[in-house]
Motif scaffolding. Structure first.
Motif, PDB file in Angstrom:
ATOM      1  N   LYS A 119     -81.402 -46.514  -3.391  1.00 21.55           N
ATOM      2  CA  LYS A 119     -81.122 -45.337  -4.222  1.00 21.55           C
ATOM      3  C   LYS A 119     -79.989 -44.487  -3.673  1.00 21.55           C
ATOM      4  O   LYS A 119     -79.368 -43.730  -4.402  1.00 21.55           O
ATOM      5  N   SER A 120     -79.717 -44.583  -2.362  1.00 21.08           N
ATOM      6  CA  SER A 120     -78.669 -43.732  -1.805  1.00 21.08           C
ATOM      7  C   SER A 120     -77.301 -44.422  -1.841  1.00 21.08           C
ATOM      8  O   SER A 120     -76.330 -43.875  -1.357  1.00 21.08           O
ATOM      9  N   LEU A 121     -77.256 -45.641  -2.414  1.00 19.34           N
ATOM     10  CA  LEU A 121     -75.976 -46.346  -2.492  1.00 19.34           C
ATOM     11  C   LEU A 121     -75.173 -45.894  -3.703  1.00 19.34           C
ATOM     12  O   LEU A 121     -75.727 -45.658  -4.777  1.00 19.34           O
ATOM     13  N   VAL A 122     -73.860 -45.760  -3.514  1.00 18.59           N
ATOM     14  CA  VAL A 122     -72.992 -45.446  -4.656  1.00 18.59           C
ATOM     15  C   VAL A 122     -71.833 -46.435  -4.699  1.00 18.59           C
ATOM     16  O   VAL A 122     -71.426 -46.984  -3.686  1.00 18.59           O
ATOM     17  N   VAL A 123     -71.354 -46.677  -5.916  1.00 17.50           N
ATOM     18  CA  VAL A 123     -70.183 -47.527  -6.116  1.00 17.50           C
ATOM     19  C   VAL A 123     -69.020 -46.613  -6.472  1.00 17.50           C
ATOM     20  O   VAL A 123     -69.179 -45.670  -7.247  1.00 17.50           O
ATOM     21  N   LEU A 124     -67.861 -46.894  -5.892  1.00 16.97           N
ATOM     22  CA  LEU A 124     -66.694 -46.068  -6.185  1.00 16.97           C
ATOM     23  C   LEU A 124     -65.848 -46.735  -7.279  1.00 16.97           C
ATOM     24  O   LEU A 124     -65.585 -47.935  -7.216  1.00 16.97           O
TER      25      LEU A 124
END
Lengths: 537, 119
Positions: free
Chosen positions: A125-130
Motif C-alpha cells: 500500500k505504501s508503493l507509488v508509481v511515478l
C-alpha cells in the motif's frame, strides 16, 4: 464436545427415545388387557391413543436442540438417494451446472489474479508509481529519445511512466517523502536475450533493475541473494538474479541455481540468487526470467553498434527508466505529489531547448503502486469483465435449464410430494427438502465445475498469453477462487431449486393422491387404452 | 397440511400449563411418561387428555432446562421404563408456576364472576 461424540450421543438418545415410547405402548396395552380387553384389541387401541409415533419422535427430537442438523443430514441423504435414482437426469443437470460454474470459476480466477491480488511484496500500500503527463509528445517535446510506452489519455493528453536517468537521480534525493526510490526497465538489450546454461542455449526475457529495487520492494530471495546497490554501477562484477520458474526449468531448483555461471549474449554472468516463486516483477505482464543490474546494459550494449552507451545515463532528453517509490510512513500520496511536482517541473524546464518545448513540459503525477503496474490490467481487464458477464449469463441459462428439468421432474414426483404433505410434513419442510436436493445437485455440479475450471484456466492462460512460451500471468485455484465456486454452487442450487420447489408443493392433495402411481409405468391401463383404440378402429 | 397446523396450535396452547402439570405430578415422586399422562388424566377426572405429541417434547424440554432428571428403572410389572424426577431447580420452578397460576385464576375469575359490590 466433538462432532463425533455428539453424533454418538445422539444415536444413544435416539435408541432411548424409541425404548421410552415402546415402553409407553406396552404399559398402555397391558393396562387395557388387565381390564379384560383381548391382547390384539388392547394393542390397537393403545397405538391409536398414542398417535403418530414418527411424528411424536420428531417433535420430541426437536427439543434436543440439534434437530436442524439432523434434518439437514436426513435431507442430504434423501437428496443423494433421489439423485442416484435418476442417474440420467442427475448427469445432465450436473454437467450443465458444471460447465456454468467451471467457466465462471476460471474467469474469476483470472480477475482474482489480475485485479484483486496485490504485488507479493512487503506493505504494497505504501508503493507509488511515478508518471508524467503532457498535452502532446510527438513534436516539440523535451523527450527526444525514448524506450517504453506513452498512452493517450482523453483527459490529460498523454501519460507515460518513462523518465530520463538524471530525473531518477533527482527523485532519489526525495528523502523527505520517500524511503526508497527504485527504477527498472526493459530496453531493447534485455527484452529478449540469448542465454547459455551448461552449454545449452535458450531465449530469456530480462529486466534491468536499479540496485535498490529488491530492497525497495521488500522482496526476500528464495535462494542466494538479490541485487544490491553495489552491483549496480559501472565496472561491477556481472551478476544476475533469476526467477523461480526459470531456476526450476534450467537448474532443477532454486538452491542449485545460486552461484552458477551463465552466458548472456556470450558474456559471463554469475547467478547470485533466485527471486521468490510468487514474484513476477512489478509488471505482471512482463514476468521476466532474469533480473540484471541496470548498469549492465552498458556491458550488453557494447556488443551492439547502436547499443546502449555509458553517456546515455547522462542524457536528459532520453526517456527510458520507469520509477517506483515507497512512501515514508505518515506521508500521503497527495503530500508526496505536492512536494515533488514543483521540483520535477523546475528540473525538466532546464532540459527544454526552445520556447515551444517550454510551453508543453511534462508534469509529474504519482499513482498507487499496490497492484503492480497496470499494463496488464489495462490490457486484459475489459475483455475479462466482458467475459465474466458472458459466463455469468451462461450460468444463468444453465440454471434456468436445470430449473426446467426440475419442473418436468416435479410433475412425476407429484404423488410423492402430496404423500409427504398429507402425512403431516409442513410445506416449508418439503420446500426445504427439495431445496437441499437441488443444492446437493449444485454441489455435484460445483465439484465437477472445479475440474472444468482447472482445464479452463490452462486454456485461457494459453489464449491470453499468446502461447505456452509467453505465459504472463499466474492464475491459480486458491481459496478465494474455490470459495467463489462454492458460493456459486450454493447460490445456483437455491436459484434453480426455489421456483420448482414452491410450485410442486402447491398441490391439491386429494386429487393427486387419487391418481395412479406416477413414476411407475402403468402397463395394464395403457395396454387397455391401446386395445380400446384398436377395437374402435 | 391443516392437520399439522392444528397439531402445532395445541402444543402452543398447552405449553405453559402442561409443563406446570408435569412438574406438579412429579412432586409426588418419580414417574414415567405413561404414568404421568395417566395421573393427569385421573386427577382431572378424565377431562384433561395429554397428547403424547405434547407430553414427550415437554418432558425432554424440562430435562434440558434442568428441572427434571431421568433414569431407567423397573416398573412394578417388571418392565424397563424411563422415570423422571423433579430436581431442586424444578421445585423452585413449580413454586413460581403455582404462584403465577393462582394469579391467572384470580384474574380470570374476577372477570368471569364480578364481585357483587362492583355491580
Amino acid at each position: 464436545m466433538s462432532f463425533w461424540t455428539r453424533l454418538f450421543r445422539r444415536r444413544r438418545r435416539e435408541e432411548e427415545l424409541d425404548e421410552e415410547i415402546q415402553g409407553h405402548l406396552r404399559m398402555a396395552t397391558q393396562e387395557r388387557m388387565e381390564q379384560g380387553v383381548s391382547a390384539e384389541q388392547a394393542r390397537v387401541s393403545a397405538v391409536r391413543e398414542f398417535g403418530n409415533v414418527g411424528l411424536v419422535k420428531e417433535v420430541t427430537r426437536q427439543m434436543w436442540g440439534w434437530g436442524w442438523f439432523e434434518q439437514l443430514m436426513q435431507d442430504v441423504r434423501y437428496g443423494i438417494r433421489m439423485l442416484a435414482k435418476n442417474p440420467g437426469f442427475t448427469a445432465v443437470a450436473a454437467l450443465t451446472l458444471a460447465l456454468g460454474i467451471g467457466a465462471n470459476t476460471a474467469i474469476y480466477s483470472f480477475l482474482d489474479a489480475l485485479l484483486l491480488r496485490s504485488l507479493p511484496v512487503s506493505d504494497p500500500k505504501s508503493l507509488v508509481v511515478l508518471n508524467w503527463h503532457a498535452k502532446a509528445w510527438r513534436e516539440d517535446f523535451v523527450m527526444r529519445d525514448m524506450s517504453g510506452d506513452v498512452e493517450d489519455d482523453p483527459k490529460l493528453g498523454s501519460v507515460s511512466g518513462i523518465f530520463p536517468y538524471p530525473a531518477f537521480e533527482l527523485l532519489q534525493q526525495s528523502d523527505s517523502v520517500f524511503s526508497d526510490v527504485f527504477a527498472y526497465c526493459q530496453t531493447q538489450e534485455v527484452r529478449t536475450m540469448n542465454v547459455t546454461i551448461k552449454g545449452q542455449a535458450d531465449l530469456a526475457h530480462g529486466e534491468l533493475v536499479s540496485g535498490d529495487y529488491f530492497r525497495g520492494l521488500g522482496v526476500r530471495p528464495a535462494a542466494g541473494r538479490l541485487i544490491v546497490p553495489d552491483d549496480d554501477r559501472t565496472g561491477a562484477a556481472a551478476v544476475a538474479v533469476v526467477s523461480h520458474a526459470f531456476s526450476e526449468k534450467h537448474f532443477g531448483g532454486a538452491s542449485s541455481a545460486a552461484g552458477q555461471t551463465i552466458l548472456i549474449n556470450n558474456l559471463p554472468f554469475t547467478v547470485v540468487g533466485v527471486a521468490p516463486p510468487e514474484f513476477f516483477g512489478v509488471d505482471p505482464a512482463a514476468a521476466p526470467d532474469l533480473y540484471l543490474p541496470m548498469h549492465t546494459n552498458i556491458l550488453l550494449g557494447a556488443a551492439n553498434q547502436f547499443g546502449f552507451r555509458a553517456h546515455d545515463y547522462l542524457d536528459q532528453n532520453s526517456y527510458w527508466v520507469e520509477i517506483m517509490a515507497r512512501l515514508r510512513p505518515g506521508v500521503s500520496l497527495v503530500q508526496a505529489q505536492a512536494t515533488l511536482a514543483p521540483r520535477f517541473q523546475q528540473w525538466v524546464a532546464t532540459t527544454a531547448s526552445n520556447e515551444r518545448e517550454r510551453a508543453n513540459l511534462p508534469a509529474l503525477t504519482l499513482k498507487e503502486g499496490a497492484a503492480g503496474l497496470d499494463t496488464l490490467r489495462r490490457q486484459f481487464s475489459k475483455p475479462l469483465f466482458v467475459l465474466m458477464t458472458l459466463v455469468g449469463l451462461i450460468l444463468a441459462i444453465a440454471c434456468s435449464n436445470v430449473a426446467n428439468l426440475l419442473l418436468a421432474r416435479a410433475a412425476s414426483r407429484k404423488r410423492e410430494i402430496a404423500l409427504r404433505l398429507s402425512v403431516g410434513a409442513g410445506r416449508l419442510r418439503v420446500i426445504r427438502q427439495l431445496l437441499t436436493e437441488s443444492v446437493v445437485l449444485a454441489t455435484l455440479g460445483g465439484v465437477l465445475g472445479v475440474f472444468f475450471a482447472i482445464w479452463g484456466i490452462r486454456f485461457l492462460t494459453l489464449l491470453l498469453g499468446g502461447g505456452p512460451e509467453h505465459v504472463t500471468m499466474r492464475a491459480e485455484l486458491n481459496w478465494h477462487v474455490l470459495g467463489v465456486a462454492a458460493a456459486l454452487s450454493l447460490l445456483t442450487g437455491v436459484l434453480f431449486g426455489l421456483v420448482p420447489a414452491m410450485q410442486s408443493t402447491h398441490l391439491d392433495l386429494a386429487s393427486v393422491l387419487k391418481e395412479t402411481r406416477a413414476g411407475q409405468p402403468n402397463r395394464l391401463s395403457s395396454d387397455s387404452i391401446a386395445k380400446t383404440c384398436c377395437y374402435s378402429n | 397440511m391443516p392437520k399439522k397446523e392444528r397439531y402445532q396450535n395445541r402444543i402452543e396452547l398447552l405449553q405453559g400449563t402442561l409443563d406446570m402439570l408435569i412438574l406438579q405430578t412429579l412432586q409426588w415422586g418419580p414417574q414415567h411418561g405413561y404414568g404421568i399422562s395417566q395421573s393427569i388424566q385421573g386427577r382431572s377426572r378424565e377431562i384433561l387428555q395429554v397428547e403424547t405429541g405434547s407430553l414427550y417434547p415437554a418432558l425432554h424440554r424440562l430435562e434440558k432446562q434442568g428441572w427434571v432428571t431421568s433414569h431407567w428403572k423397573q416398573t412394578e410389572s417388571h418392565q424397563r421404563a424411563k422415570y423422571y424426577r423433579l430436581t431442586p431447580a424444578g421445585k423452585r420452578q413449580l413454586l413460581s408456576e403455582q404462584a403465577r397460576w393462582a394469579q391467572i385464576v384470580t384474574a380470570i375469575a374476577g372477570i368471569m364472576n364480578p364481585a357483587p359490590d362492583e355491580g
